[in-house]
Write an enzyme that holds these catalytic residues in place. Structure first.
Site, PDB file in Angstrom:
ATOM      1  N   GLY A   1      32.111  79.669 128.478  1.00 15.36           N
ATOM      2  CA  GLY A   1      32.639  80.165 129.736  1.00 15.36           C
ATOM      3  C   GLY A   1      33.156  81.582 129.652  1.00 15.36           C
ATOM      4  O   GLY A   1      33.517  82.191 130.651  1.00 15.36           O
TER       5      GLY A   1
ATOM      6  N   ASP B   1      21.668  92.490 125.212  1.00 15.10           N
ATOM      7  CA  ASP B   1      22.280  91.447 126.025  1.00 15.10           C
ATOM      8  C   ASP B   1      23.188  92.086 127.062  1.00 15.10           C
ATOM      9  O   ASP B   1      24.409  92.089 126.933  1.00 15.10           O
ATOM     10  CB  ASP B   1      23.070  90.475 125.137  1.00 15.10           C
ATOM     11  CG  ASP B   1      23.472  89.203 125.881  1.00 15.10           C
ATOM     12  OD1 ASP B   1      23.044  89.040 127.050  1.00 15.10           O
ATOM     13  OD2 ASP B   1      24.199  88.372 125.303  1.00 15.10           O
TER      14      ASP B   1
END
Length: 514
Positions: free
Chosen positions: A351, A272
């Protein structure tokens, strides 16, 4: 306002729904064996005194005290202890080699270093170095091989589960919301069942996306992520972030919606991580936002010990701290499995993805995903910085003014199932494994970690057979004894080349294949 903006490791991560609940102790299916032996160093052991000049970065002591529920004095003491134990842990990891069971910090203020070995004959040297000693039945390499076999299974029983090595228990842990299915799956494999514990968990790890506007960086018109760390590829500036934030070719705008850059590389799932090249309006700065109107300097990328403190910066929840729990974890998100991430007790919320994890002034990685929240607590995983830099050929922007490639030390060079050792004269080279090659039957990440003798400059190369000759596909040639490589490749034949560029000495090469 000036057209040039400071590019710092921002507090903005992509949003993930974080809902972590503590794992109940009663959920353990099998009880971990007690260590065979535990010994404590004598009062006159050679433990270096913490440097009196150690000055934690702004805001870090207060954040650690808040999130770890310590006093300010205890938080400062913890940071000092972590600093003094780091070189000891590095030395012991190299010395024990294939007998290593793990190293970790213990105590609220990290006042004890523990080193596990499979041989009681190592106890005197461990104690003399200033660490407590434990004798365990399985080396890290054996546990890593078990985890690799579990990760390789493409089964619905592993969805929303996490696998990692718990060095304190000397076991592979499987956290799952469906423990019966996970238990049956483990029983169906050929792994040593006594080496695996299945625990019930309400964690549902997710990558951190956010479709709500924010003040970090944006992909397209609505998706928001966070800057991890500023980097360079040659003279081209940019930054690293999470792979699920965007794909190659996607354009980004900054916190102020000014044009910023383009994704050059991205991998997710599997890993990732990503990197974005920025335009001339953005200036890389070796700093991380500390959530108090200031910044924390980035001096390097030394890998922190398990049990060390670590802080995270993100645009939603700003600055929070916790502890490094396990390295080399594998998390199965709904989109697929991400391997090699680090599990922490730091909280995060939607976020925060892509943002920076830092230990004192050493970059650790970028936020991947997790569960929970910052009101009730949570678990968050970060993608280590080393594989990102080596995969894309990047250098980290640091306070020294140049780039930095992280040394694989103090646990960063552990947990690899394949281990080979050798000794090289000045200017000599060797191929591993054992002068031959290995075959990869699946595409994925090839990770190699070289730990060499002090004073020797070793280099590491990964080569692939192209049908006519061996071609170099990844290189790690820093100015020291330790090197690391992470390369995402297709099936085929591979080998490592270890080179002594300067000096003579012994080395240990550890690697894992897809």
């Amino acid at each position: 306002m000036s057209r040039r903006h400071a590019l710092i490791a921002s507090c903005a991560l992509t949003a993930v729904t974080l809902t972590l609940a503590a794992v109940p102790a009663g959920a353990e299916r099998r009880v971990a064996d007690a260590p065979v032996a535990h010994a404590v160093p004598s009062a006159d052991a050679a433990v270096p005194v913490a440097s009196a000049t150690l000055k934690p970065p702004p805001g870090m002591v207060r954040a650690l005290a808040r999130d770890l529920r310590l006093t300010l004095a205890e938080a400062s003491e913890r940071l000092a202890n972590e600093a003094r134990f780091a070189p000891i842990a590095e030395q012991l990891v190299r010395r024990l080699g294939p007998r290593l069971g793990g190293v970790w910090l213990r105590g609220a203020t990290a006042n004890n270093l523990v080193t596990a070995t499979t041989s009681a004959t190592d106890i005197p040297s461990i104690l003399a170095a200033g660490s407590e000693a434990e004798v365990v039945s399985r080396p890290l390499a054996e546990l890593a091989a078990i985890q690799t076999r579990l990760d390789a299974a493409n089964t619905s029983a592993l969805v929303s589960s996490t696998r990692f090595i718990d060095v304190k228990r000397n076991k592979v842990i499987v956290l799952s919301p469906k423990p019966d299915a996970a238990e049956s799956f483990v029983e169906s494999t050929d792994v040593d069942r006594d080496a695996v514990i299945v625990l019930t968990s309400s964690e549902t790890p997710l990558p951190l996306y956010d479709l709500v506007g924010g003040n970090a960086y944006y992909i397209g018109t609505s998706e928001r992520c966070s800057i991890g760390f500023p980097v360079f590829k040659g003279t081209q500036p940019g930054f690293v972030s999470a792979g699920h934030c965007g794909k190659p070719g996607d354009t980004t705008t900054g916190f102020n919606r000014a044009p910023q850059g383009v994704f050059q590389g991205s991998t997710f799932p599997g890993n990732d991580y990503s990197w974005v090249a920025v335009n001339a309006d953005w200036t890389p700065t070796p700093a991380v936002d500390n959530g108090e109107g200031g910044t924390v300097p980035v001096a390097g990328a030394r890998v922190a010990i398990e049990g060390a403190s670590v802080c995270r910066s993100g645009s939603t929840t700003e600055w929070h701290c916790g502890l490094i729990q396990q390295r080399g974890a594998s998390v199965t998100y709904p989109q697929g499995t991400v391997s090699g991430v680090t599990r922490t007790s730091v909280c995060a919320e939607p976020g925060d993805s892509g943002g920076s994890f830092i230990s004192v002034d050493q970059a650790q990685g970028v936020t991947s995903g997790g569960s929970g929240n910052c009101d009730e607590g949570g678990t968050t995983y970060f993608q280590p910085i080393g594989p990102i830099l080596s995969t894309y050929g990047l250098t980290l922007k640091t306070t020294t003014g140049g780039g930095s490639t992280p040394p694989p030390v103090a646990g960063g060079c552990t947990g690899f199932p394949n281990i080979y050792t050798g000794t090289l004269a000045d200017g000599a080279s060797a191929y591993q494994p054992k002068g031959r090659y290995y075959r990869s039957t699946a595409g994925g990440v090839h990770a190699g970690c070289l730990a060499g003798a002090d004073g020797v400059d070793f280099d590491l190369y990964l080569q692939k057979w192209n049908g006519r000759s061996w071609a170099v596909v990844a290189t790690s040639d820093g100015p020291g004894p330790d090197e690391s490589i992470s390369y995402t490749g297709t099936p085929g034949y591979y080998r490592y080349r270890v080179v002594s560029s300067s000096g003579a000495g012994a080395y240990t090469l550890r690697f894992k294949v897809p």
